[in-house]
Scaffold this active site. Structure first.
Site, mmCIF file in Angstrom:
data_model
loop_
_atom_site.group_PDB
_atom_site.id
_atom_site.type_symbol
_atom_site.label_atom_id
_atom_site.label_comp_id
_atom_site.label_asym_id
_atom_site.label_seq_id
_atom_site.Cartn_x
_atom_site.Cartn_y
_atom_site.Cartn_z
ATOM 1 N N ASN A 8 -20.751 38.984 -9.757
ATOM 2 C CA ASN A 8 -20.582 38.116 -8.597
ATOM 3 C C ASN A 8 -20.367 39.023 -7.392
ATOM 4 O OD1 ASN A 8 -19.743 36.373 -6.612
ATOM 5 N ND2 ASN A 8 -17.858 35.723 -7.655
ATOM 6 N N LYS A 10 -20.063 38.245 -4.361
ATOM 7 C CA LYS A 10 -19.281 37.626 -3.275
ATOM 8 C C LYS A 10 -20.001 37.884 -1.942
ATOM 9 C CE LYS A 10 -15.293 37.930 -6.235
ATOM 10 N NZ LYS A 10 -13.864 38.066 -6.423
ATOM 11 N N HIS A 94 -15.436 28.719 -8.201
ATOM 12 C CA HIS A 94 -14.700 29.991 -8.200
ATOM 13 C C HIS A 94 -13.365 29.776 -7.501
ATOM 14 C CE1 HIS A 94 -13.623 34.110 -7.258
ATOM 15 N NE2 HIS A 94 -14.444 34.476 -8.216
ATOM 16 N N GLU A 96 -11.883 31.372 -5.359
ATOM 17 C CA GLU A 96 -11.922 31.563 -3.900
ATOM 18 C C GLU A 96 -12.451 30.311 -3.213
ATOM 19 O OE1 GLU A 96 -14.158 35.208 -4.065
ATOM 20 O OE2 GLU A 96 -12.414 36.176 -4.981
ATOM 21 N N GLU A 164 -11.133 32.734 -15.298
ATOM 22 C CA GLU A 164 -10.727 33.775 -14.357
ATOM 23 C C GLU A 164 -9.315 33.465 -13.855
ATOM 24 O OE1 GLU A 164 -14.398 35.839 -12.416
ATOM 25 O OE2 GLU A 164 -13.821 34.142 -11.190
ATOM 26 N N GLY A 170 -9.449 40.825 -8.475
ATOM 27 C CA GLY A 170 -9.367 41.848 -7.432
ATOM 28 C C GLY A 170 -8.024 42.548 -7.350
ATOM 29 N N SER A 210 -10.745 41.615 -12.781
ATOM 30 C CA SER A 210 -10.475 43.053 -12.940
ATOM 31 C C SER A 210 -11.122 43.664 -14.189
ATOM 32 C CB SER A 210 -8.967 43.325 -12.908
ATOM 33 O OG SER A 210 -8.430 42.951 -11.643
HETATM 34 P P1 13P Z 1 -12.879 41.329 -9.768
HETATM 35 O O1 13P Z 1 -13.737 41.779 -10.933
HETATM 36 O O2 13P Z 1 -13.117 42.116 -8.529
HETATM 37 O O3 13P Z 1 -11.460 41.184 -10.152
HETATM 38 O O4 13P Z 1 -13.413 39.827 -9.392
HETATM 39 C C1 13P Z 1 -13.560 38.893 -10.394
HETATM 40 C C2 13P Z 1 -14.269 37.726 -9.853
HETATM 41 O O5 13P Z 1 -13.761 37.023 -9.000
HETATM 42 C C3 13P Z 1 -15.616 37.433 -10.373
HETATM 43 O O6 13P Z 1 -16.034 36.161 -10.030
#
Ligand code: 13P
Length: 248
Positions: A8, A10, A94, A96, A164, A170, A210
């Site tokens: 992803n 982003k 997601h 976010e 997740e 992150g 992560s």
């Molecule tokens: P990270 O791998 O940067 O923690 O992000 C995970 C994520 O949000 C994938 O959709």
């Protein structure tokens, strides 16, 4: 089922990133039949990435779409439009998007219905916050998200779930292997109760949060983990490649 390694991106990348699928394949070698690679770039890069992934055995997807297929929805893109430019998957719900854009389970379900109607595969994201985990509510929270984010009309075919935990995204923090295994088992159980054992076993459940080359092997080896949804470590093809190798 194949292990799905999904990146992803982003809101990262530019047109030059269309060369990344080839860079991945040059570094990784030919497609292993057990592993599927998926890259979900920002929407405007989907056509370029679809072109850049031709002949590389890498699938391209979107990170979101609107629940309607067309109309006066300024700034939005429909599932049909994702399909029209060659996308195959759509990440939905997601954390976010849930936290920053107010997406509810009901909205995620409406989007997933639209994605399925366009013959694409929704990747429905669920996951608890740190407070919810510390309060012992993780199973309940994820269970409710799953129940309400999967559209009522879904029959369990062509569905991907991504677990997740919000606090692992992150941050470099990862749940214990026992906690990941336990949550994936819980998710499989809910899917089984809803769709029956056979279909539930065929649904791909990803872990995200992560994931990096150093922890991918032990996470991907867990019983009900069928792949990974990767943020930061999916931006560079060297690390995405290293993670994909751990899935072999
Ligand atoms: P990270 O791998 O940067 O923690 O992000 C995970 C994520 O949000 C994938 O959709």
């Amino acid at each position: 089922m194949k292990t799905l390694i999904a990146a992803n991106w982003k809101m990262h990348g530019d047109l030059s990133w269309a060369a990344k699928p080839k860079a991945f394949r040059d570094a990784h070698g030919p497609q292993n039949t057990n592993v599927e690679i998926l890259i979900c770039p920002p929407a405007y890069l989907i056509p370029a990435l679809v072109k850049g992934s031709e002949g590389q055995d890498i699938l391209i997807g979107a990170q979101n779409c609107h629940q309607e297929q067309g109309g006066a929805f300024t700034g939005e893109m429909s599932a049909d439009m994702v399909a029209n430019c060659g996308g195959r998957y759509v990440i939905l719900g997601h954390s976010e998007r849930r936290a920053l854009f107010g997406e509810t389970d009901g909205l995620v379900a409406a989007k997933a219905k639209s994605v399925l109607a366009s013959s694409l595969v929704p990747i429905i994201c669920v996951g608890e916050s740190r407070e919810q985990r510390e309060a012992g509510d993780a199973d309940e929270v994820v269970g409710a998200q799953l129940k309400n984010s999967i559209p009522e009309s879904a029959d369990g075919h062509k569905l991907v779930i991504a677990y997740e935990p919000v606090w692992a995204i992150g941050t470099g923090l990862v749940p214990t292997l026992e906690d990941i295994a336990s949550m994936h088992d819980h998710i499989r159980g809910i899917l089984s109760a809803r769709f029956g054992e056979n279909i539930a076993q065929s649904i791909c459940i990803l872990y995200g949060g992560s994931v990096k080359p150093s922890n991918a092997r032990e996470i991907l080896a867990l019983k009900d983990v069928n792949g990974a949804l990767i943020g930061g470590a999916g931006l560079e093809m060297d690390s995405l490649c290293a993670i994909a190798r751990e899935a072999l």
